[in-house]
Design a protein around this motif. Structure first.
Motif, mmCIF file in Angstrom:
data_model
loop_
_atom_site.group_PDB
_atom_site.id
_atom_site.type_symbol
_atom_site.label_atom_id
_atom_site.label_comp_id
_atom_site.label_asym_id
_atom_site.label_seq_id
_atom_site.Cartn_x
_atom_site.Cartn_y
_atom_site.Cartn_z
ATOM 1 N N CYS A 13 0.839 -1.195 0.000
ATOM 2 C CA CYS A 13 0.000 0.000 0.000
ATOM 3 C C CYS A 13 0.876 1.248 0.000
ATOM 4 C CB CYS A 13 -0.926 -0.005 1.214
ATOM 5 S SG CYS A 13 -1.979 1.473 1.322
ATOM 6 N N LYS A 35 -0.002 4.131 0.792
ATOM 7 C CA LYS A 35 -0.370 5.077 1.842
ATOM 8 C C LYS A 35 0.119 4.627 3.215
ATOM 9 C CE LYS A 35 -4.289 7.805 3.445
ATOM 10 N NZ LYS A 35 -5.719 8.042 3.275
ATOM 11 N N CYS A 36 -0.162 3.372 3.570
ATOM 12 C CA CYS A 36 0.182 2.900 4.920
ATOM 13 C C CYS A 36 1.376 1.962 4.958
ATOM 14 C CB CYS A 36 -1.024 2.240 5.585
ATOM 15 S SG CYS A 36 -1.463 0.630 4.888
ATOM 16 N N GLY A 37 1.795 1.443 3.799
ATOM 17 C CA GLY A 37 2.944 0.557 3.738
ATOM 18 C C GLY A 37 2.656 -0.894 4.066
ATOM 19 N N GLU A 38 1.399 -1.220 4.325
ATOM 20 C CA GLU A 38 1.009 -2.606 4.610
ATOM 21 C C GLU A 38 0.777 -3.357 3.300
ATOM 22 O OE1 GLU A 38 0.781 -4.145 7.663
ATOM 23 O OE2 GLU A 38 1.706 -2.292 8.400
ATOM 24 N N LEU A 73 -3.455 0.839 -3.298
ATOM 25 C CA LEU A 73 -3.872 1.056 -1.919
ATOM 26 C C LEU A 73 -4.571 -0.180 -1.382
ATOM 27 C CD1 LEU A 73 -5.454 4.636 -2.234
ATOM 28 C CD2 LEU A 73 -3.148 4.065 -1.442
ATOM 29 N N CYS A 74 -4.370 -0.450 -0.094
ATOM 30 C CA CYS A 74 -5.099 -1.557 0.543
ATOM 31 C C CYS A 74 -6.581 -1.138 0.691
ATOM 32 C CB CYS A 74 -4.482 -1.884 1.913
ATOM 33 S SG CYS A 74 -4.660 -0.584 3.154
ATOM 34 N N ASN A 132 -8.406 -0.723 3.343
ATOM 35 C CA ASN A 132 -8.620 0.290 4.371
ATOM 36 C C ASN A 132 -8.269 1.693 3.885
ATOM 37 O OD1 ASN A 132 -9.469 -1.628 6.238
ATOM 38 N ND2 ASN A 132 -7.417 -1.934 7.033
ATOM 39 N N CYS A 133 -7.160 1.842 3.194
ATOM 40 C CA CYS A 133 -6.728 3.156 2.725
ATOM 41 C C CYS A 133 -7.530 3.625 1.513
ATOM 42 C CB CYS A 133 -5.244 3.147 2.410
ATOM 43 S SG CYS A 133 -4.192 2.983 3.888
#
Length: 108
Positions: free
Chosen positions: A82, A84-87, A102-103, A105-106
């Motif tokens: 992702c 945005k969050c890196g996950e 993006l995942c 959630n993001c």
């Protein structure tokens, strides 16, 4: 996570499809294979069709940019992460949208 090479094959195929679609739309928009209609009503209809084709062209070009970005991420070793969050992005999401950056959630 599945090997990014599997997604790369899908992305390249999808890129080829989008490129073909863009070329077909461009050909239709510029009416290369047909004369300009002489009837005003037909010209109006043709203009309305051009608006729809223009919107489809824009969507196809946006998708093409997203595909190219995903292919670059594969090359850089960041595909499936992702932005945005890196996950990690869920594999199920990538199966549906292989160019997702993006995942869930993001992406909201």
């Amino acid at each position: 996570m599945t090997d990014p090479a599997v997604f790369e094959v899908r992305l390249v195929k999808l890129r080829d499809e989008m490129t073909s679609r863009i070329h077909a739309i461009d050909k239709d928009l510029h009416h290369r294979d047909e004369p300009v209609e002489k009837d005003f009503a037909e010209q109006v209809t043709q203009g309305e069709n051009d608006e729809v084709l223009g919107a489809l062209d824009g969507e196809a070009k946006t998708m093409l940019r997203q595909i190219d970005h995903a292919l670059l991420n594969i090359k850089n070793g960041t595909y499936g992460i992702c932005e945005k969050c890196g996950e990690p992005i869920a594999e199920a999401r990538l199966e549906i949208i292989p160019y997702a950056t993006l995942c869930v959630n993001c992406a909201g």
